[in-house]
Motif scaffolding. Structure first.
Motif, mmCIF file in Angstrom:
data_model
loop_
_atom_site.group_PDB
_atom_site.id
_atom_site.type_symbol
_atom_site.label_atom_id
_atom_site.label_comp_id
_atom_site.label_asym_id
_atom_site.label_seq_id
_atom_site.Cartn_x
_atom_site.Cartn_y
_atom_site.Cartn_z
ATOM 1 N N THR A 103 0.824 -1.215 0.000
ATOM 2 C CA THR A 103 0.000 0.000 0.000
ATOM 3 C C THR A 103 0.856 1.261 0.000
ATOM 4 O O THR A 103 0.338 2.357 -0.217
ATOM 5 N N ARG A 104 2.142 1.116 0.238
ATOM 6 C CA ARG A 104 3.050 2.278 0.262
ATOM 7 C C ARG A 104 3.370 2.696 -1.170
ATOM 8 O O ARG A 104 3.372 1.872 -2.084
ATOM 9 N N ASN A 105 3.701 3.957 -1.348
ATOM 10 C CA ASN A 105 3.858 4.449 -2.722
ATOM 11 C C ASN A 105 5.037 5.398 -2.921
ATOM 12 O O ASN A 105 4.999 6.265 -3.787
ATOM 13 N N VAL A 106 6.088 5.208 -2.128
ATOM 14 C CA VAL A 106 7.276 6.051 -2.313
ATOM 15 C C VAL A 106 8.065 5.539 -3.514
ATOM 16 O O VAL A 106 8.481 4.379 -3.556
ATOM 17 N N LEU A 107 8.250 6.410 -4.495
ATOM 18 C CA LEU A 107 9.013 6.088 -5.695
ATOM 19 C C LEU A 107 10.325 6.861 -5.690
ATOM 20 O O LEU A 107 10.449 7.886 -5.006
ATOM 21 N N PHE A 108 11.288 6.399 -6.478
ATOM 22 C CA PHE A 108 12.530 7.153 -6.620
ATOM 23 C C PHE A 108 12.256 8.463 -7.353
ATOM 24 O O PHE A 108 11.307 8.543 -8.153
ATOM 25 N N PRO A 109 13.066 9.495 -7.097
ATOM 26 C CA PRO A 109 12.880 10.768 -7.799
ATOM 27 C C PRO A 109 12.845 10.580 -9.312
ATOM 28 O O PRO A 109 13.605 9.782 -9.863
ATOM 29 N N HIS A 110 11.943 11.291 -9.954
ATOM 30 C CA HIS A 110 11.782 11.338 -11.417
ATOM 31 C C HIS A 110 11.131 10.085 -12.008
ATOM 32 O O HIS A 110 11.083 9.957 -13.240
ATOM 33 N N THR A 111 10.608 9.176 -11.156
ATOM 34 C CA THR A 111 9.999 7.957 -11.705
ATOM 35 C C THR A 111 8.826 8.277 -12.621
ATOM 36 O O THR A 111 8.783 7.834 -13.785
ATOM 37 N N ILE A 112 7.856 9.016 -12.125
ATOM 38 C CA ILE A 112 6.682 9.356 -12.941
ATOM 39 C C ILE A 112 7.107 10.152 -14.164
ATOM 40 O O ILE A 112 6.646 9.896 -15.289
ATOM 41 N N GLU A 113 7.991 11.086 -13.960
ATOM 42 C CA GLU A 113 8.459 11.945 -15.047
ATOM 43 C C GLU A 113 9.092 11.130 -16.171
ATOM 44 O O GLU A 113 8.801 11.347 -17.362
ATOM 45 N N ILE A 114 9.951 10.175 -15.813
ATOM 46 C CA ILE A 114 10.652 9.425 -16.859
ATOM 47 C C ILE A 114 9.734 8.405 -17.519
ATOM 48 O O ILE A 114 9.828 8.166 -18.743
ATOM 49 N N LEU A 115 8.807 7.819 -16.760
ATOM 50 C CA LEU A 115 7.853 6.896 -17.372
ATOM 51 C C LEU A 115 6.939 7.630 -18.354
ATOM 52 O O LEU A 115 6.629 7.118 -19.436
ATOM 53 N N GLU A 116 6.534 8.819 -17.984
ATOM 54 C CA GLU A 116 5.704 9.632 -18.880
ATOM 55 C C GLU A 116 6.481 10.013 -20.136
ATOM 56 O O GLU A 116 5.963 9.948 -21.259
#
Length: 231
Positions: A103-116
């Motif tokens: 249920t935890r959702n801590v991602l490495f910096p820039h994860t969403i940005e790079i996937l997008e």
């Protein structure tokens, strides 16, 4: 584009396992009153857990222990470091940990940005993970990154484990990808990078911790944002 299919590892590459584990263990430390039971130093307990988990995962990858043993033994050993021999407590912690961790959702910096970024450039994104099927799917759902991935290949689903060649072969078959248009991206030098190399696949070593090594991967980056220089 040289590559069409990008195969990411999940834990320690995109999903910050250590941070998410710490949040979850702190919750258990409080609710199960571990300090009163003899765990006098949470930070030490957390560090010991990570060390035991790392060693046990290596044994699991090499076929020396089963999944069920890994799940409980990492808790049992972390408790034994504080001279607490309580199998019931270790089992309780194991069950609750696996319920709460995804249920935890801590991602490495820039994860969403790079996937997008990669998604918009029309790369096909997939995951190859040694994690457990249900747990890994919960992680990517709760982290809101599931929609970026076409296929999620787990060790349970493929009946194999990185660094074995079979899991990479399974992934290529499942995605209908050519090995020459595919590349593996991960943080674990042995499981992700050397495993992919031996399977004949190019690699990006995502060296978050700037670990020293002698192996020469196809590419190496120190944070996810640098992937823009490759793709």
């Amino acid at each position: 584009m040289k590559y069409k299919h990008l195969f990411f590892d999940l834990d320690h590459t995109l999903w910050d396992f250590d941070s998410n584990a710490k949040i979850t263990l702190l919750d258990l430390y409080t609710t199960l009153e571990l300090e009163a039971r003899g765990v006098h130093d949470f930070d030490l307990f957390y560090r010991n857990y990570l060390a035991h988990n790392l060693k046990l995962w290596a044994r699991y990858r090499n076929g020396f222990i089963k999944q069920a043993e890994l799940r409980v033994k990492r808790m049992r050993l972390a408790l034994l470091d504080f001279k607490i021999a309580d199998d019931v407590l270790a089992e309780t912690m194991s069950v609750r940990f696996l319920e709460m961790l995804p249920t935890r959702n801590v991602l490495f910096p820039h994860t969403i940005e790079i996937l997008e970024y990669l998604h918009k450039k029309n790369y096909k994104l997939h995951l190859i993970t040694n994690g457990f099927e249900e747990v890994q799917h919960h992680k990517i759902t709760n982290s809101k990154i599931k929609h970026y991935f076409d296929k999620v290949i787990t060790s349970e689903g493929s009946n194999s484990l990185k660094p074995k060649k079979e899991i990479f072969d399974y992934a290529l078959h499942a995605t209908k990808a050519s090995i020459h248009e595919s590349i593996m991206l991960g943080d674990d030098l042995e499981a992700d990078i050397i495993g992919a190399y031996k399977a004949g696949m190019d690699q990006v070593f995502i060296n978050h911790i700037d670990a020293e090594h002698d192996f020469k991967p196809t590419y190496m980056v120190r944070h996810l944002k640098e992937l823009e220089d490759i793709f």
